[in-house]
Scaffold this active site. Sequence first.
Site, short mmCIF file in Angstrom:
data_model
loop_
_atom_site.label_atom_id
_atom_site.label_comp_id
_atom_site.label_asym_id
_atom_site.label_seq_id
_atom_site.Cartn_x
_atom_site.Cartn_y
_atom_site.Cartn_z
N HIS A 1 35.79 -25.94 -4.82
CA HIS A 1 35.65 -27.30 -4.31
C HIS A 1 35.13 -27.26 -2.87
O HIS A 1 35.85 -26.93 -1.94
CB HIS A 1 37.00 -28.03 -4.39
CG HIS A 1 36.93 -29.43 -3.90
ND1 HIS A 1 37.97 -30.07 -3.28
CD2 HIS A 1 35.91 -30.33 -3.93
CE1 HIS A 1 37.59 -31.28 -2.94
NE2 HIS A 1 36.35 -31.46 -3.33
N ASN B 1 42.15 -33.46 -0.29
CA ASN B 1 41.96 -34.88 -0.64
C ASN B 1 43.28 -35.54 -1.04
O ASN B 1 43.53 -36.69 -0.70
CB ASN B 1 40.96 -35.01 -1.79
CG ASN B 1 39.53 -34.78 -1.33
OD1 ASN B 1 39.25 -34.73 -0.13
ND2 ASN B 1 38.62 -34.62 -2.27
N GLU C 1 38.04 -25.00 -1.25
CA GLU C 1 39.27 -24.89 -2.05
C GLU C 1 38.93 -24.13 -3.31
O GLU C 1 38.05 -24.53 -4.08
CB GLU C 1 39.80 -26.29 -2.39
CG GLU C 1 40.44 -26.97 -1.20
CD GLU C 1 40.98 -28.35 -1.50
OE1 GLU C 1 41.88 -28.80 -0.78
OE2 GLU C 1 40.51 -29.00 -2.46
#
Length: 689
Positions: free
Chosen positions: A439, A489, A451
Amino acid sequence: MNDMSPPGAISSYSVRDGIAVLAINSPPVNALGFPVRKALDEGIRRAVADSAASALVIRCDGRTFFAGADIAEFGGELKLPGLNDIFAVIEGSPKPVIAAIHGTALGGGCELALACHYRCALRSAKLGLPEVSLGLLPGAGGTQRTPRIAGVAMALDLIVGGRPISAAKAETAGMVDRIVDGDLEAEAVAYARQLVTEKAPLRRIRDMSVDLDLEAAQAAITTYRVAHSRQFKGFKAPGHIVQAIEAAVTLPFDQGLAREWELFEELMASTESGAQRHLFFAERAAGKVPDIGRDVKPVDIGSVTVIGAGTMGSGIATAFLNIGLPVTLVDREQQAVERGAANIRKTIAGMVAKGRIAEDEGGRRSALLSTSVDLPGAVSGADLIVEAVFEDLELKKAVFAQIDAAAKADAILASNTSFLDLDAIAAATSRPEQVVGLHFFVPANVMRLLEVVRGEKTSDVVVATGMALGRKLGKVAILSRVCDGFIANRAMAPRQAAADALILEGPLPWEVDRAMVEYGFPMGPFQMVDIVGVDVIGWDRENSAGRTVQEVLCEMGRWGQKKNGGYYDYDEERRAQPSPVAEKIVREMAAKTGADQHRFREPEIVERLLYPVVNEGAKILEEGVALRASDIDVALVTGYGWPVWTGGPMFWADSIGLPAIVAALDATIGADAVSPLLRKLAAEGGSLT
Ligand code: 3HC
């Protein structure tokens, strides 16, 4: 004459051609902890007393010259001799002392070199005073000797900027006397011999004066201070460094040294430095996965295929091109891949134009890019396939099924999903153990956070490869388990929710944003929404019915910067102004909810928005989504611009005190929503980090 040092000893002493050589060997980076200081002190005194030696060369074994003071010792009692005691012995030596530098001479290591009478360095070596990135200043004479040898302007740049310089640049600045190639010890001994033969003076930087007159030097310091005031915001160390350099200009050496130490101790005791030192170790801890041993070797990746040529896919492709890997960019339409490839070439050309890379290097990187609209053909030979298509589970599953059918058996299949269920995506393939989440954050070629998402079935080798790739890409890789939003997030989502709720209680969007910017974020939540698009942050167009401020804005077509209006109004140059239209919508919505309207002070806004982030972080930790609290800190600092000097949300929470945070959360989000782990730690007097 050779010392009979036992293997693995911290130092060895020998005399070569009438020159004593003291070699320190303290892996991994020869940090100047107590055992090293003791060995140095003994070795230097021995050389001074040794009638067979007419000069002393100090060098290090292993990968680098001294990487500085031992950061792990900070905070405890300093055992003597201290660095300044050792440097006084070096400077006071009646025989020339020469530093022989390889790798990086950093912090205390660079200061040691400056305390020597002469310095030689391998051409590949670097010198730097990076203490500022630990919230500190060079505390062993660096702020006093650097301006004397290299001038005030160079000292300011080197110490406030903290970036190491090449041996060549250091030579130009006077910090290195001779650059050598080949066998460092032999070259350093030859250099020492030459100095002895030429009866070269014992050059003590402490006895030199600063190159400018007092007025000019102080004017240079003032100009620097003004020019960098924005960059200093929130940090304590830069201001202190400037004061220490000022002391080098205005005070005799010993008084300047005392002033430097006073300022160093102030910084050492500061929360800002505690936070920055926490992040130093946190970044290094992040790469370690406790249940994957060193015997699990990452796979070598020689080629990459990126599927999806939008902003994300193009950014990811650029990141891989930047580390010299050939990349094939794939999309369904020829036009789409061409647009993506053009954007990539534009980014690379921009790097050349800004002087970040040479023109031929830019050419090499661009030449590594190819494009395709034939997915099976493009994935069949790739070692790594990164999917970056639209965030839609069914679409991603279909793409993975296609990849699975065409990719070679040992290829790694990565998804860049930012919130979808990686295990469901992996289940669309016949090899879920080869599937991992990578990510990236926008822009993928710039943002430091990666990530690495470990699915239920992802194999250890694939996880290890993902983590290693992150490092190769120059990023900080954080391992996350599968959950909605992963670490960064998910942890930040409650800030937006809290901001949306808060504007119905009195503060206007720009007041909320200002509080976040004052806290240290690059921008506030509403500024960010306006940039990303008010319509893309979870607006359900079909069912929109004017129930929230966001719904009303979206229904009016106020989708943010791209529509010249969202929470803010924008002029032709995209400069934001608080919007009277948005204010009216907020006020009307607030009246409808009947919420009590009142003024909030900035610290209250900060608590309302950021304590829920701490709470979510604690949940991420207790669910095992993150391996450790410090990973969450690193993720938010590198992925969301959480201010470095606070150490990230978890360290910040510890520095405030968990009981106060739990009490505030109980009163705002309600006791049921508070993380049990956070409550337990608060009750036990524990901490998150
Ligand atoms: N003290 C203690 N440990 C240190 C250290 C230091 N100064 N520098 C590095 N380490 C440790 C790291 O924590 C890591 O430990 P781990 O393997 O257990 O995780 C190990 O050494 C290897 O470090 P890296 O993973 O960072 O290795 P790299 O090869 O990527 O980088 C380096 C090497 C460039 C030396 C980098 O480690 C670095 O930048 N270190 C910090 C340098 C620094 O800030 N020096 C100033 C210290 S403060 C000071 O000197 C005060 C003085 O003025 C009084």
